[in-house]
Design a protein around this motif. Structure first.
Motif, mmCIF file in Angstrom:
data_model
loop_
_atom_site.group_PDB
_atom_site.id
_atom_site.type_symbol
_atom_site.label_atom_id
_atom_site.label_comp_id
_atom_site.label_asym_id
_atom_site.label_seq_id
_atom_site.Cartn_x
_atom_site.Cartn_y
_atom_site.Cartn_z
ATOM 1 N N PHE A 85 34.111 -68.049 54.265
ATOM 2 C CA PHE A 85 35.203 -68.785 53.627
ATOM 3 C C PHE A 85 36.551 -68.222 54.054
ATOM 4 O O PHE A 85 37.492 -68.972 54.355
ATOM 5 C CB PHE A 85 35.054 -68.709 52.107
ATOM 6 N N GLY A 86 36.677 -66.892 54.102
ATOM 7 C CA GLY A 86 37.934 -66.288 54.519
ATOM 8 C C GLY A 86 38.310 -66.642 55.943
ATOM 9 O O GLY A 86 39.476 -66.942 56.236
ATOM 10 N N ILE A 142 50.069 -73.848 56.806
ATOM 11 C CA ILE A 142 50.850 -74.615 55.830
ATOM 12 C C ILE A 142 51.965 -73.757 55.235
ATOM 13 O O ILE A 142 53.130 -74.182 55.162
ATOM 14 C CB ILE A 142 49.924 -75.160 54.731
ATOM 15 N N LEU A 143 51.617 -72.524 54.811
ATOM 16 C CA LEU A 143 52.636 -71.662 54.215
ATOM 17 C C LEU A 143 53.689 -71.248 55.249
ATOM 18 O O LEU A 143 54.878 -71.134 54.923
ATOM 19 C CB LEU A 143 51.987 -70.418 53.602
ATOM 20 N N ALA A 191 41.527 -69.481 56.313
ATOM 21 C CA ALA A 191 42.766 -68.769 56.635
ATOM 22 C C ALA A 191 43.703 -69.551 57.559
ATOM 23 O O ALA A 191 44.917 -69.573 57.306
ATOM 24 C CB ALA A 191 42.433 -67.401 57.232
ATOM 25 N N PRO A 192 43.221 -70.181 58.650
ATOM 26 C CA PRO A 192 44.170 -70.908 59.510
ATOM 27 C C PRO A 192 44.936 -72.020 58.794
ATOM 28 O O PRO A 192 46.169 -72.083 58.915
ATOM 29 C CB PRO A 192 43.278 -71.438 60.643
ATOM 30 N N MET A 198 40.495 -63.225 56.063
ATOM 31 C CA MET A 198 41.686 -64.078 56.009
ATOM 32 C C MET A 198 42.818 -63.464 56.829
ATOM 33 O O MET A 198 43.510 -64.159 57.578
ATOM 34 C CB MET A 198 42.134 -64.282 54.565
ATOM 35 N N LEU A 199 42.995 -62.146 56.709
ATOM 36 C CA LEU A 199 44.034 -61.489 57.498
ATOM 37 C C LEU A 199 43.709 -61.541 58.986
ATOM 38 O O LEU A 199 44.615 -61.606 59.825
ATOM 39 C CB LEU A 199 44.194 -60.039 57.028
ATOM 40 N N TYR A 200 42.419 -61.516 59.307
ATOM 41 C CA TYR A 200 42.007 -61.591 60.715
ATOM 42 C C TYR A 200 42.364 -62.947 61.326
ATOM 43 O O TYR A 200 42.815 -63.034 62.473
ATOM 44 C CB TYR A 200 40.498 -61.350 60.824
ATOM 45 N N MET A 201 42.184 -64.036 60.539
ATOM 46 C CA MET A 201 42.351 -65.377 61.086
ATOM 47 C C MET A 201 43.677 -66.030 60.712
ATOM 48 O O MET A 201 44.056 -67.031 61.320
ATOM 49 C CB MET A 201 41.207 -66.275 60.606
ATOM 50 N N VAL A 202 44.400 -65.495 59.705
ATOM 51 C CA VAL A 202 45.622 -66.172 59.255
ATOM 52 C C VAL A 202 46.704 -66.120 60.332
ATOM 53 O O VAL A 202 47.617 -66.959 60.345
ATOM 54 C CB VAL A 202 46.122 -65.536 57.940
ATOM 55 N N ILE A 203 46.614 -65.173 61.245
ATOM 56 C CA ILE A 203 47.646 -65.064 62.276
ATOM 57 C C ILE A 203 47.463 -66.096 63.387
ATOM 58 O O ILE A 203 48.355 -66.266 64.213
ATOM 59 C CB ILE A 203 47.689 -63.655 62.882
ATOM 60 N N VAL A 204 46.315 -66.787 63.417
ATOM 61 C CA VAL A 204 46.046 -67.724 64.522
ATOM 62 C C VAL A 204 47.123 -68.796 64.633
ATOM 63 O O VAL A 204 47.647 -69.039 65.721
ATOM 64 C CB VAL A 204 44.636 -68.345 64.364
#
Length: 520
Positions: free
Chosen positions: A208-209, A219-220, A213-214, A55-61
């Motif tokens: 799933f992570g 959204i947040l 994550a994106p 999730m941390l790897y992809m949340v920054i996309v």
């Protein structure tokens, strides 16, 4: 007087409650130390680690490009960097997306995205050796601690340098946490069907992570600002670290002094069977790693896709990935000698799907080959990760840190090249040629898995592993017990041969029968 009469009663009630709480705490602690239940808790801990990392790897996309646009515009206008909280985020995002960026903006994005995989690739040989020396629990705690600090730094970073350091720190944490977590699963689940099932569950959390994550981050970020998604991930990471300390008790393990030394990582890399598996893991992940940084621009140019379509491109692929994991686990339980065949089928799926990506004309059509790629990756990963553990069991020492560091290196090679190499290939040759090349590489590599056809027959009838399983020991703890037993048997002087441990163990068995376990 009535008040003084009630005081002793209240004290007795409080003492009784405290005593009951103490008894329940002891019962809970005893239950958590029960092997089967502890293994399930460890599986949960590792799955959360892998979920957080991906999730941390992809949340920054969806976050970092827009945020860097803000920082760049603020620098151009000599303003203080804007608050990450957005009042009218949709309009701001559109304005920033079309704002003139610097000449090196795309390079900065690519380097930032690739830095995690590059650092993880460099640290993995060291982390694998460290895990083999000290066990799995301490490296897992170290990795979680570094990931926690990295996530906090992402939340508080206000410039590119801080983001780069945070991304690089995540690579260090992942090299310790991911490798030790997967190795810990392989160590605790020694029966092949259970190991395949447990590693399959872990792979489902990885998928799933990566895929959730994106949308989670986008959204947040839009409604709550840059810091909120990272603070949520940091809180989950902290809770998982506390659970790890409570269950594993890494700093109270007295058996570590007797722990045997695992096979060096360079010797594992020279094992032809392990090399074939590592090559398959790298090549099967190249389509995913190369498409993630390039498919958005291609969709905008050829399909005129909207931003929500680009953001949701990979999410439907989660479901065929889980289906692929489920099918592979079921097939491996019924036909365990065909693990190589499941991996080959997965690579053919990936190759065919990759070749059909450029032929898609709209968002709906594109979902089909992307689902096929993730379905094939599930087959390859779920079949070959347990095979690595089995190869170590029958050909080397049953300590798994280095071999799963090699698996992590295989993934990192693909994801380190993705943001840097894929854009260059698309610029020089084109998006169609990129996909055809990736598809052809997977199809051509699939026959190499035939070399693994005889791996299932390597299972020795009287192996060190089976001797230990009869006594109830497993994995790393089995190796510790074996070392203690060897101190009692003074004459076991035979050496391992190149093709495994079968000769050594058969000789030791015959000698035990004739001389009570001592070498003649």
């Amino acid at each position: 007087m009535a008040s003084t009469g009630h005081a002793p009663n209240l004290a007795q009630v409080a003492a009784s409650k405290l005593s009951q709480m103490g008894d329940r705490t002891k019962q809970l602690g005893t239950a958590m130390q029960e092997p089967a239940r502890q293994n399930r808790i460890i599986l949960v801990i590792v799955c959360v680690v892998l979920l957080l990392d991906n999730m941390l790897y992809m949340v920054i996309v969806p976050i970092i490009p827009d945020y860097l646009h803000e920082l760049q515009e603020a620098a151009e206008h000599s303003l203080v960097p804007p608050s990450p909280t957005h009042g009218n985020s949709s309009n701001a995002t559109a304005a920033h997306r079309h704002a003139p960026a610097g000449d090196n903006f795309d390079v900065q994005i690519g380097v930032l995205f690739a830095s995690k995989a590059i650092v993880q690739l460099l640290v993995n040989p060291l982390s694998g050796t460290f895990i083999d020396r000290v066990g799995y629990d301490i490296p897992l705690v170290i990795g979680l601690s570094i990931m926690f600090l990295s996530t906090l730094m992402f939340a508080l970073a206000e410039n590119y340098a801080a983001l780069f350091v945070a991304r690089s720190m995540q690579g260090i944490g992942s090299a310790f946490a991911d490798t030790s977590g997967i190795a810990l699963i392989a160590d605790r689940y020694t029966e092949e069907a259970e190991r395949s099932r447990s590693l399959g569950i872990a792979l489902a959390f990885i998928s799933f992570g990566s895929l959730v994550a994106p949308p989670f981050g986008g959204i947040l970020y839009q409604f709550a600002g840059k810091r909120v998604p990272f603070l949520i991930l940091a809180a989950v990471c902290l809770a998982d670290g506390v659970m790890c300390l409570v269950v594993l008790k890494p700093f109270s393990n007295r058996e570590r002094a007797n722990m045997p030394v695992g096979t060096p990582i360079y010797r594992l890399m020279m094992d032809p069977y392990i090399a074939v598996v590592a090559g398959a893991l790298t090549i099967c992940n190249i389509p995913l790693a190369f498409l993630e940084p390039t498919i958005a621009n291609w969709m905008e140019e050829t399909m005129h896709s909207s931003q929500w379509e680009i953001g949701m491109t990979w999410f439907p692929a989660f479901f065929p990935h889980v289906l692929g994991v489920f099918l592979t686990v079921k097939l491996a339980a019924k036909y365990p000698h065909l693990q190589w065949f499941y991996g080959a089928i997965g690579m053919v799926f990936i190759g065919a799907s990759s070749c059909t990506v450029p032929a898609c004309k709209n968002f709906g059509e594109l979902m089909i080959p992307l689902c096929g790629i993730c379905f094939g990756i599930a087959f390859v990963d779920t079949a070959l990760l347990p095979t690595l553990g089995f190869l170590v069991d029958v050909r080397h020492v049953s300590v798994y840190g280095s071999v799963y560091a090699i698996a992590d290196i295989s993934y990192c090679v693909a994801y380190a090249m993705g943001p840097v190499v894929a854009g260059k290939i698309v610029h020089d040759l084109g998006f169609v040629q990129l996909n055809l090349g990736m598809g052809l590489a997977n199809v051509l590599y699939a026959p190499a898995l035939l070399l693994l056809k005889n791996v299932a027959q390597m299972r020795p009838s009287y192996s060190e592993r089976n001797m230990l399983l009869e006594d109830g020991a497993t994995g790393l703890y089995a190796s510790i017990k074996m070392e203690q037993q060897e101190k009692k048997r003074k004459g076991l002087c035979a050496t391992m041969e190149e093709n495994g441990i079968e000769t050594f163990v058969r000789r030791s068995f015959s000698e035990e029968e004739s001389s009570g376990g001592e070498c003649a």
